[in-house]
Design an enzyme around this catalytic site. Structure first.
Site, PDB file in Angstrom:
ATOM      1  N   LEU A 172       0.712  -1.144  -0.105  1.00 30.44           N
ATOM      2  CA  LEU A 172      -0.080  -0.102  -0.072  1.00 30.44           C
ATOM      3  C   LEU A 172       1.129   1.145   0.196  1.00 30.44           C
ATOM      4  O   LEU A 172       2.084   1.118   0.262  1.00 30.44           O
ATOM      5  CB  LEU A 172      -0.879  -0.143   1.181  1.00 30.44           C
ATOM      6  CG  LEU A 172      -1.562  -1.309   1.430  1.00 30.44           C
ATOM      7  CD1 LEU A 172      -2.766  -1.026   2.587  1.00 30.44           C
ATOM      8  CD2 LEU A 172      -2.561  -1.711   0.148  1.00 30.44           C
ATOM      9  N   ASP A 173       0.178   2.288  -0.394  1.00 23.96           N
ATOM     10  CA  ASP A 173       0.975   3.697  -0.184  1.00 23.96           C
ATOM     11  C   ASP A 173       0.234   4.632   0.522  1.00 23.96           C
ATOM     12  O   ASP A 173      -0.861   4.276   1.292  1.00 23.96           O
ATOM     13  CB  ASP A 173       1.262   4.007  -1.510  1.00 23.96           C
ATOM     14  CG  ASP A 173       0.118   4.542  -2.500  1.00 23.96           C
ATOM     15  OD1 ASP A 173      -0.948   4.622  -1.820  1.00 23.96           O
ATOM     16  OD2 ASP A 173       0.016   4.663  -3.693  1.00 23.96           O
ATOM     17  N   VAL A 174       0.627   5.972   0.532  1.00 19.58           N
ATOM     18  CA  VAL A 174      -0.159   7.020   1.267  1.00 19.58           C
ATOM     19  C   VAL A 174      -1.629   6.977   1.323  1.00 19.58           C
ATOM     20  O   VAL A 174      -2.236   7.285   2.196  1.00 19.58           O
ATOM     21  CB  VAL A 174       0.566   8.547   1.098  1.00 19.58           C
ATOM     22  CG1 VAL A 174      -0.125   8.714  -0.399  1.00 19.58           C
ATOM     23  CG2 VAL A 174      -0.021   9.374   2.001  1.00 19.58           C
TER      24      VAL A 174
END
Lengths: 132, 132, 132, 132
Positions: free
Chosen positions: C14-16
């Protein structure tokens, strides 16, 4: 019995040396930890507001792993302290059991509201013991 | 004038072929977009609840980039539609201007509450035009 | 019958935004391609000095995938041209078949000595047809 | 004087916790090492057939780094043994000097033909001392 996952080394895992990159091993270890949590009630706990946070990783890179290597990652609980615990994670070649890398991973369980490490006693200690 | 960042190719960017991996180029493009937003008031807007969301990337891999290659990534606004806009991002070798990869990146600006794409008109259109 | 792999979305994917990062999808696609080659004689060919090289990826990000999502990646051969071929790769949610992302991946087979794209005829065309 | 690089934390560096992912820090450290080698004659040596190989990383994750954090990575030579040396690498917040992570990285210089660790004496020891 250790919690074990398998990884087949692919082209994008390698780096300029043609071997699995140092950073990538940490993703293999993290994958193994998520798989481990999946098989425990701990995952449910985590959802309820306990954060599994790694505070130290001490990893030895012992033998290079190249394209198509079949690896396993075994995770076992090594020790439990008052506020932190240590996981042993070993990456082996499936073929012969040789070790590609081994790591000790120290973690805490944070209360997601207070962001303080929780005491690893009672229910929590029991849950951790289920890691094997 | 395009928004430009520089990247030096390192050992961990490469894969089994000894060239920058396909997926890694998308990180280079994302790095360039964050740098671009930084130089615009758009970043402030994003903080206020507008999400910059990529819906399509069409990337050509034209020449392999190896260890120590000096690359630039140029980002320019190609077109603005009613709800989406297209960014052109070109990865070049600094040395000779040859293209390593070029991409068209289609994005929307989502209202973070409704999760609906916002109309790219008025203030938003003006902000986007600042991309250059 | 499409070649299919499964991926469970983990925290490091996942990212931000709390969703699988754009670049990470390209690793999922690459993983699926390696798995596909594994089930074909094509892998043997590759070892003998033919390089599978991606020249274009056109990917649509359709629905965000979050932690614990179970995904599949299906790969099918869409078309074969004189020197290049197109693979269709679709990332779906196992639960309901909804599409998270879909991509067309154009590739060539390079002669590793001359670095020229090989004509996709005869044996090579037959091998490619085995992709399904 | 330590060798220092700067990193601005971007969306793709983060994971499900909204902080820079454990594995990503190892890429930051590797980036710093490449930058360090660039400023030494050691890089030339490496090209001539000496491989810089990491055998152990012991990293403490001290404070989480989030989106837009400005970080520096400082690398200094801590000690040189007969066949291996230890690099100290510290990731700090530029704003206040607080430590996000610190690591000791043990490495060897392998002769690329024999794959044996070289003795860190004479020319090699002198080159290493240039790390600072």
């Amino acid at each position: 019995m250790p919690n074990t996952i398998s990884v087949k080394v692919r082209g994008y895992h390698l780096d300029v040396y043609g071997h699995v990159n140092n950073a990538r091993y940490l993703e293999f270890l993290e994958e193994a930890r998520w798989a481990m949590l999946e098989h425990m009630d701990l995952e449910a706990l985590l959802v309820k507001g306990i954060l599994f946070v790694v505070v130290n990783i001490n990893i030895n890179y012992r033998r290079p792993a190249g394209l198509n290597s079949l690896l396993t990652v075994e995770s076992t609980l090594k020790s439990v302290g008052t506020h932190s615990a240590v996981l042993s994670q070993v990456v082996k070649f499936k073929e012969n059991g040789n070790i590609a890398a081994d790591a000790e991973v120290t973690f805490v369980l944070l209360n997601s509201k207070t962001h303080q490490p929780m005491k690893l006693e009672g229910d929590l200690a029991q849950l951790l013991s289920a890691i094997g």
